[in-house]
Motif scaffolding. Structure first.
Motif, PDB file in Angstrom:
ATOM      1  N   GLN A   2       0.831  -1.198   0.000  1.00  0.00           N
ATOM      2  CA  GLN A   2       0.000   0.000   0.000  1.00  0.00           C
ATOM      3  C   GLN A   2       0.867   1.251   0.000  1.00  0.00           C
ATOM      4  OE1 GLN A   2      -3.018   0.745   2.791  1.00  0.00           O
ATOM      5  NE2 GLN A   2      -4.521  -0.264   1.514  1.00  0.00           N
ATOM      6  N   ASN A   3       0.320   2.314  -0.588  1.00  0.00           N
ATOM      7  CA  ASN A   3       0.944   3.636  -0.494  1.00  0.00           C
ATOM      8  C   ASN A   3       2.328   3.694  -1.145  1.00  0.00           C
ATOM      9  OD1 ASN A   3      -1.258   4.347   0.920  1.00  0.00           O
ATOM     10  ND2 ASN A   3      -0.211   4.739   2.860  1.00  0.00           N
ATOM     11  N   TYR A   5       2.996   4.626  -3.861  1.00  0.00           N
ATOM     12  CA  TYR A   5       3.011   5.734  -4.825  1.00  0.00           C
ATOM     13  C   TYR A   5       3.508   7.030  -4.211  1.00  0.00           C
ATOM     14  CZ  TYR A   5      -1.473   5.787  -2.430  1.00  0.00           C
ATOM     15  OH  TYR A   5      -2.446   5.730  -1.481  1.00  0.00           O
ATOM     16  N   GLN A   6       3.727   7.017  -2.901  1.00  0.00           N
ATOM     17  CA  GLN A   6       4.154   8.258  -2.256  1.00  0.00           C
ATOM     18  C   GLN A   6       5.575   8.638  -2.632  1.00  0.00           C
ATOM     19  OE1 GLN A   6       3.293   8.875   1.977  1.00  0.00           O
ATOM     20  NE2 GLN A   6       1.709   7.320   1.734  1.00  0.00           N
ATOM     21  N   ALA A  25      -3.581  18.572 -10.684  1.00  0.00           N
ATOM     22  CA  ALA A  25      -4.078  17.432  -9.904  1.00  0.00           C
ATOM     23  C   ALA A  25      -2.958  16.822  -9.060  1.00  0.00           C
ATOM     24  CB  ALA A  25      -4.671  16.376 -10.842  1.00  0.00           C
ATOM     25  N   ASN A  28      -1.948  17.880  -5.317  1.00  0.00           N
ATOM     26  CA  ASN A  28      -2.654  17.333  -4.145  1.00  0.00           C
ATOM     27  C   ASN A  28      -2.039  16.047  -3.618  1.00  0.00           C
ATOM     28  OD1 ASN A  28      -4.496  19.399  -4.345  1.00  0.00           O
ATOM     29  ND2 ASN A  28      -5.986  18.186  -5.487  1.00  0.00           N
ATOM     30  N   HIS A  29      -1.300  15.351  -4.463  1.00  0.00           N
ATOM     31  CA  HIS A  29      -0.794  14.028  -4.071  1.00  0.00           C
ATOM     32  C   HIS A  29       0.702  14.046  -3.764  1.00  0.00           C
ATOM     33  CE1 HIS A  29      -4.610  12.195  -5.111  1.00  0.00           C
ATOM     34  NE2 HIS A  29      -4.571  12.745  -6.300  1.00  0.00           N
ATOM     35  N   ASN A  30       1.318  15.227  -3.716  1.00  0.00           N
ATOM     36  CA  ASN A  30       2.778  15.300  -3.489  1.00  0.00           C
ATOM     37  C   ASN A  30       3.563  14.497  -4.518  1.00  0.00           C
ATOM     38  OD1 ASN A  30       2.382  16.837  -1.249  1.00  0.00           O
ATOM     39  ND2 ASN A  30       3.247  15.381   0.219  1.00  0.00           N
ATOM     40  N   ARG A 194      -3.070  -2.822 -10.510  1.00  0.00           N
ATOM     41  CA  ARG A 194      -3.832  -3.800  -9.729  1.00  0.00           C
ATOM     42  C   ARG A 194      -4.972  -4.399 -10.539  1.00  0.00           C
ATOM     43  NH1 ARG A 194      -4.892   0.056  -4.303  1.00  0.00           N
ATOM     44  NH2 ARG A 194      -2.974   1.257  -4.548  1.00  0.00           N
ATOM     45  N   THR A 282     -14.240  12.565  -9.630  1.00  0.00           N
ATOM     46  CA  THR A 282     -12.792  12.509  -9.864  1.00  0.00           C
ATOM     47  C   THR A 282     -12.546  13.053 -11.269  1.00  0.00           C
ATOM     48  OG1 THR A 282     -12.580  10.560  -8.464  1.00  0.00           O
ATOM     49  CG2 THR A 282     -10.795  10.940 -10.032  1.00  0.00           C
ATOM     50  N   ARG A 290      -3.633   8.429 -10.841  1.00  0.00           N
ATOM     51  CA  ARG A 290      -3.923   7.259 -10.024  1.00  0.00           C
ATOM     52  C   ARG A 290      -3.601   5.978 -10.792  1.00  0.00           C
ATOM     53  NH1 ARG A 290      -8.543   7.946  -6.062  1.00  0.00           N
ATOM     54  NH2 ARG A 290      -8.682  10.144  -5.564  1.00  0.00           N
ATOM     55  N   MET A 295      -2.295   3.903  -7.789  1.00  0.00           N
ATOM     56  CA  MET A 295      -3.118   4.321  -6.659  1.00  0.00           C
ATOM     57  C   MET A 295      -4.515   3.725  -6.862  1.00  0.00           C
ATOM     58  SD  MET A 295      -1.965   8.334  -6.812  1.00  0.00           S
ATOM     59  CE  MET A 295      -3.003   8.961  -5.492  1.00  0.00           C
ATOM     60  N   PRO A 296      -5.364   3.760  -5.828  1.00  0.00           N
ATOM     61  CA  PRO A 296      -6.743   3.324  -6.051  1.00  0.00           C
ATOM     62  C   PRO A 296      -7.397   4.283  -7.053  1.00  0.00           C
ATOM     63  CG  PRO A 296      -6.275   3.663  -3.700  1.00  0.00           C
ATOM     64  CD  PRO A 296      -5.113   4.211  -4.454  1.00  0.00           C
ATOM     65  N   LEU A 297      -8.169   3.747  -7.976  1.00  0.00           N
ATOM     66  CA  LEU A 297      -8.865   4.630  -8.920  1.00  0.00           C
ATOM     67  C   LEU A 297      -9.960   5.391  -8.180  1.00  0.00           C
ATOM     68  CD1 LEU A 297      -9.107   2.385 -12.109  1.00  0.00           C
ATOM     69  CD2 LEU A 297      -7.381   4.107 -11.520  1.00  0.00           C
ATOM     70  N   ASN A 299     -13.641   7.553  -7.771  1.00  0.00           N
ATOM     71  CA  ASN A 299     -15.038   7.420  -8.183  1.00  0.00           C
ATOM     72  C   ASN A 299     -15.338   8.402  -9.315  1.00  0.00           C
ATOM     73  OD1 ASN A 299     -17.945   8.362  -8.041  1.00  0.00           O
ATOM     74  ND2 ASN A 299     -18.028   6.577  -6.713  1.00  0.00           N
TER      75      ASN A 299
ATOM     76  N   ARG B  20       0.255  27.561  -2.196  1.00  0.00           N
ATOM     77  CA  ARG B  20       0.218  26.409  -3.107  1.00  0.00           C
ATOM     78  C   ARG B  20      -1.180  26.215  -3.690  1.00  0.00           C
ATOM     79  NH1 ARG B  20       3.513  21.267  -3.145  1.00  0.00           N
ATOM     80  NH2 ARG B  20       2.124  19.473  -3.142  1.00  0.00           N
ATOM     81  N   LEU B 339      -2.397  17.007  -0.035  1.00  0.00           N
ATOM     82  CA  LEU B 339      -1.132  16.998   0.706  1.00  0.00           C
ATOM     83  C   LEU B 339      -0.363  18.263   0.338  1.00  0.00           C
ATOM     84  CD1 LEU B 339      -0.175  13.218   0.299  1.00  0.00           C
ATOM     85  CD2 LEU B 339      -1.377  14.330   2.213  1.00  0.00           C
TER      86      LEU B 339
END
Lengths: 379, 379
Positions: A2-3, A5-6, A25, A28-30, A194, A282, A290, A295-297, A299, B20, B339
């Motif tokens: 898990q995770n 992707y960070q 986009a 938001n996910h660093n 996945r 999304t 994602r 990452m999880p896709l 909605n 940001r 994030l």
């Protein structure tokens, strides 16, 4: 894991508006974004931690660029796939996969793929040159496409009758049976490593009669649930048969007989998905990230009906861009202006787009037309 | 003149998460952003066309930075206002105006302003030092605040009874009558040069019991229309009496008697407005840009009820940040993880936030709690 992707570094080949909205986009996910683009003033220039000016088709440029990234993706198909293949063998994640980019770079291979895999598409004949096309007068009316390098309506033309054959492309291409379609739809589908799969509701595209560019887009398409499901099933079928990881835009014709045919596909965020930024839970850009980062896709449900209008450079104007008529639009409820940061306008250049949210479809269409009539990109 | 906001350079003092998210909004408008921040790894670092590392409180640094911008704004109040005043006299637009930033830098002046202008606020006593506070045992329970340099709960403490007086701040500050409030609300209001005014619906803040940081926020607040209108009217009254151009967050107490009192104000995007990115037609960041660039203000209507959860660095962890429990959240409908790109986590550092959209309020509250319990920022 898990995770995992960070804190990944994602390299994007191409730094235009699609890359720019992808970065919005990604913030938001660093996700650390690197960009390669031949234009030193590309829309992404100031928005990435590493911007490399370079030729997307040059082996060494693409290879060197990709070496410092964990994952490599694209916002345009016309890239050096040999370099991407080598990066892939060296353990980099390259999504969409290089062999899929190659397939999509060549409209001949694309059509052959549909035929070989039982994906519904219009009849076609592969042609090598102009004289090769000329013997197929009986196949007209047909759309003549160049196999390679077509983009935004370039490399595509309608041949109606025998006299038109003399303007046929004199290079490897194809003839597609002209489809007098009832509607043109687009479905965006995503798939991650996945194996998760998610589709967006079909949208309806209205093209500019002359320039073969999307002029309006309406989401969701005004079609039956059955047709909507059918269109989404086809999109899922295509991405699964490709075995692709990433985001795939599938353009579809609905014939007057109600048949759904695949027209073309693009393995990346697409003009037909810009409305998702505001109109879906999304956005296509978030979903692309994602998918390629496993990452999880997200909605994809519709939050509001929407229209999208491309802001194209006004005919007759070339030079430093000036946007007219913004004030009224910006004051309206549910109107979202996206400018792409391109300094220079040219006739029909994609300079931005506007998304309009509105529950009532008839009102939505009127508002879209009004926005289109009021905002002009001049110089 | 219409559209005179195009191609302006906007300088932002401060390059943290507020800057940001402002940049994410500015991308759509082709606004060229310059950023000044003391941290070479500030969240805005790679997202602006010009990032200057420098002290926000240093006259020369701020002045030199501002000289190359058309408009200068802030994302933090603790900046050198003498430099901003000089820039203003030299013809730069500085919004919020320097004298308003000065007023807000000093909580004593802020309170005095409310009293002088008939803005409802809690009773207070200005104090110069600890011994000055100590003579006001009869005024307890009271909140003791430092006049300057308080931020995110620092410089604020509750003095319940006489024994607490010995921990009073030994510097110019104030004692505010403790308000045993029924609810704590926040209203964000914007005003542009043209004098347009727009408020967002009041939100309800739920604070962490110990750390005095917003823990949950719910939008819109569950209050009567009358109370909602009253809160918005007060916010409008404050920004008008300040004569301020920009975005103002107004924190309000609703007393058990139903009185609405101004607690504190912040002249910039605010933690209590993060949900507007997804939950309102216009976000507070977009609205801030519109206000300071004299664009038409955007429609602030609520698109969906929302909750906002701050992602704070977990107690006991300092070092390179690792976010746990993201996968489940990302897969949920209407969950938006933001994030902030901060590499290093510290206990209670604001590392990100999550917005949750959900029509049913009871479900919304449950989902917010679940998100808060599942996402952890560790090292």
């Amino acid at each position: 894991m898990q995770n995992d992707y960070q804190n990944k570094t994602l390299g994007i080949l191409g730094g235009g508006q699609l890359g720019r909205m992808l970065i919005q986009a990604a913030i938001n996910h660093n996700v650390d974004i690197h960009v390669l683009d031949p234009d030193p003033e590309a829309p992404c220039k100031h928005l990435s931690s590493r911007f490399v000016k370079g030729d997307l088709k040059d082996f060494d440029t693409v290879y060197q660029f990709g070496k410092s990234c964990d994952v490599i993706s694209i916002e345009i198909e016309h890239v050096n796939t040999d370099a991407l293949r080598l990066l892939e063998t060296e353990g980099k994640k390259v999504y969409p996969q290089p062999h899929i980019i190659e397939l999509i770079q060549d409209k001949r291979k694309q059509k052959q793929f549909y035929r070989d895999h039982g994906i519904p598409t219009s009849e076609f004949i592969l042609t090598e040159n102009r004289s090769d096309v000329s013997i197929h007068a009986g196949f007209l009316p047909a759309v003549n496409k160049l196999g390679r390098e077509g983009y935004d309506g370039r490399g595509v033309q309608l041949l109606k009758k025998a006299e038109d054959l003399e303007k046929a492309f004199d290079a490897p291409g194809l003839l597609e049976k002209f489809i007098d379609f009832e509607k043109e739809l687009a479905v965006i589908v995503a798939r991650n490593e996945r194996g998760e799969l998610k589709t967006f509701a079909p949208v309806e595209c209205a093209f500019h009669p002359e320039h073969n560019l999307v002029e309006f887009l309406f989401s969701p398409a005004e079609i039956s649930d059955f047709l909507s499901q059918q269109a989404q099933n086809i999109a899922v079928d295509v991405i699964q048969k490709l075995g692709m990881v990433g985001l795939l835009a599938v353009e579809l014709f609905v014939t007057k007989e109600g048949e759904v045919l695949v027209n073309e596909i693009a393995p990346r965020p697409h003009n037909s998905g810009h409305h998702t930024i505001e109109a879906n839970f999304t956005s296509q850009f978030d979903q692309h990230l994602r998918a390629v980062l496993n990452m999880p896709l997200g909605n994809t449900a519709v939050r509001s009906p929407a229209a999208m209008v491309n802001l194209l450079g006004e005919a007759g104007y070339t030079g430093e861009a000036l946007v007219e008529g913004l004030d009224d639009a910006l004051a309206e409820k549910g109107v979202y202006v996206h400018l792409y940061g391109k300094k220079i306008t040219k006739p029909f250049r994609k300079m931005g787009h506007v998304t309009i949210l509105e529950e009532d479809i008839a009102t939505l269409k009127k508002r879209a037309q009004k926005i289109k009539d009021s905002i002009k990109i001049k110089a």
